[in-house]
Design a protein around this motif. Structure first.
Motif, mmCIF file in Angstrom:
data_model
loop_
_atom_site.group_PDB
_atom_site.id
_atom_site.type_symbol
_atom_site.label_atom_id
_atom_site.label_comp_id
_atom_site.label_asym_id
_atom_site.label_seq_id
_atom_site.Cartn_x
_atom_site.Cartn_y
_atom_site.Cartn_z
ATOM 1 N N THR A 21 -31.708 79.685 41.676
ATOM 2 C CA THR A 21 -33.147 79.668 41.418
ATOM 3 C C THR A 21 -33.538 78.829 40.212
ATOM 4 O O THR A 21 -34.722 78.706 39.903
ATOM 5 C CB THR A 21 -33.680 81.105 41.220
ATOM 6 O OG1 THR A 21 -32.959 81.741 40.155
ATOM 7 C CG2 THR A 21 -33.528 81.922 42.497
ATOM 8 N N ILE A 33 -31.681 82.273 45.874
ATOM 9 C CA ILE A 33 -32.565 82.408 47.033
ATOM 10 C C ILE A 33 -31.807 81.920 48.259
ATOM 11 O O ILE A 33 -31.060 80.928 48.200
ATOM 12 C CB ILE A 33 -33.880 81.624 46.860
ATOM 13 C CG1 ILE A 33 -34.797 81.866 48.061
ATOM 14 C CG2 ILE A 33 -33.623 80.140 46.650
ATOM 15 C CD1 ILE A 33 -36.204 81.317 47.877
ATOM 16 N N ILE A 65 -40.079 80.801 44.284
ATOM 17 C CA ILE A 65 -39.115 81.505 43.434
ATOM 18 C C ILE A 65 -39.816 82.151 42.242
ATOM 19 O O ILE A 65 -39.569 83.320 41.914
ATOM 20 C CB ILE A 65 -38.017 80.533 42.948
ATOM 21 C CG1 ILE A 65 -37.082 80.176 44.108
ATOM 22 C CG2 ILE A 65 -37.224 81.126 41.785
ATOM 23 C CD1 ILE A 65 -36.113 79.053 43.789
ATOM 24 N N HIS A 121 -34.504 86.734 48.211
ATOM 25 C CA HIS A 121 -34.408 86.388 46.799
ATOM 26 C C HIS A 121 -33.517 87.425 46.159
ATOM 27 O O HIS A 121 -33.915 88.564 45.928
ATOM 28 C CB HIS A 121 -35.798 86.400 46.158
ATOM 29 C CG HIS A 121 -35.838 85.818 44.783
ATOM 30 N ND1 HIS A 121 -36.773 84.883 44.396
ATOM 31 C CD2 HIS A 121 -35.067 86.014 43.701
ATOM 32 C CE1 HIS A 121 -36.577 84.552 43.126
ATOM 33 N NE2 HIS A 121 -35.541 85.241 42.699
#
Length: 281
Positions: A108, A174, A135, A277
């Motif tokens: 991320t 992610i 994100i 995520h």
């Protein structure tokens, strides 16, 4: 990241038709925090609505995902095979629970996303911008959920959990998942045949703090309860699914229950996006 779990044959599993909790984050704060603690304790899983992640940010990220997974297999391989980051096509699970999924796994970190986007998209700046915005929005959601959990547990420092993922050295990731219809083109040499079972993602637990899952309107996700029964998760594009990981279970002194889950795809439809995520420390 996931941890595959030994399991029984698929057909021996029992299903429970119960509605898993959906928590409205626009409600009164103390009530919301209590509901989150209760959901973590009873299920290790819940959904949230009025989550504050803008629809346009979600739509842009999903469009980039659709564009990537629509490419021929040979083109997708140019995104670099996942070691661990990049494009992957894997079977995950044990006998009777062989999973099929292709995915993009990204760190991320903004600079890392920008660099990876050069081999993923023909418009890397647009891909990087869309994914990075998503994100950041989901990270804020994760931090809010962790703060609410800390408040509900009467932890003196309410940011004790969220501070782990706000840190610049956080290793959150992610993952964009795509479950294609059978048969699936998969050339993972270490895997059994892709079309062995109609499972999208084998039984597993998540070792992170939280997994924040965005799905579309195609069903398939199920979670396991203490007695071994599996509960189907009703798809709802207006919500995010929240799955408690191993680290949060340990950090909260086991008040938060870790959940096992898998993805079944009985209709073998295209199921994308499924954007996970993973919130690590």
């Amino acid at each position: 990241m996931v941890v595959a779990s030994p399991t029984h044959q698929i057909h021996s599993e029992k299903l429970l038709a119960i509605e898993l909790p959906t928590i409205d984050l626009s409600g009164e704060r103390s009530a919301v925090s209590s509901l989150i603690v209760k959901a973590c304790d009873e299920y290790g899983f819940f959904k949230v609505k009025n989550h504050g992640v803008p629809h346009d940010i979600i739509a842009k990220m999903e469009k980039e995902g659709f564009n990537f997974f629509a490419k021929p297999f040979e083109e997708k391989q140019k995104a670099e095979l996942a070691k661990p980051f990049g494009y992957g096509c894997k079977n995950i699970g044990f006998k009777g629970d062989t999973g099929e999924v292709e995915y993009l796994l990204l760190n991320t970190n903004t600079l890392s996303v920008a660099e990876r986007s050069k081999t993923i998209s023909t418009d890397p700046a647009n891909f990087s911008s869309a994914v990075s915005a998503y994100i950041e929005a989901v990270r804020e959601l994760a931090c809010e959920l962790l703060d609410l959990l800390a408040e509900g547990l009467w932890v003196p420092d309410r940011s004790v959990f969220s501070r782990l993922i706000r840190d610049v050295d956080s290793d959150s990731i992610i993952r964009l998942n795509h479950y294609p219809p059978m048969p699936m083109l998969c050339q993972d040499k270490d895997s059994s045949p892709c079309n062995q079972n109609k499972v999208g993602f084998g039984e597993h637990s998540d070792p992170q703090i939280l997994t924040i899952l965005r799905s579309n309107d195609v069903g398939g996700l199920q979670i396991s309860l203490n007695d071994g029964a599996w509960v189907p998760v009703t798809p709802d594009p207006a919500t995010f699914c929240v799955n408690v990981g191993d680290l949060l279970q340990l950090s909260s002194l086991a008040v938060a229950r870790q959940a096992l889950d898998w993805v079944l795809d009985p209709k073998r439809q295209h199921q994308f996006p499924s954007s996970e995520h993973y919130v690590n420390e």
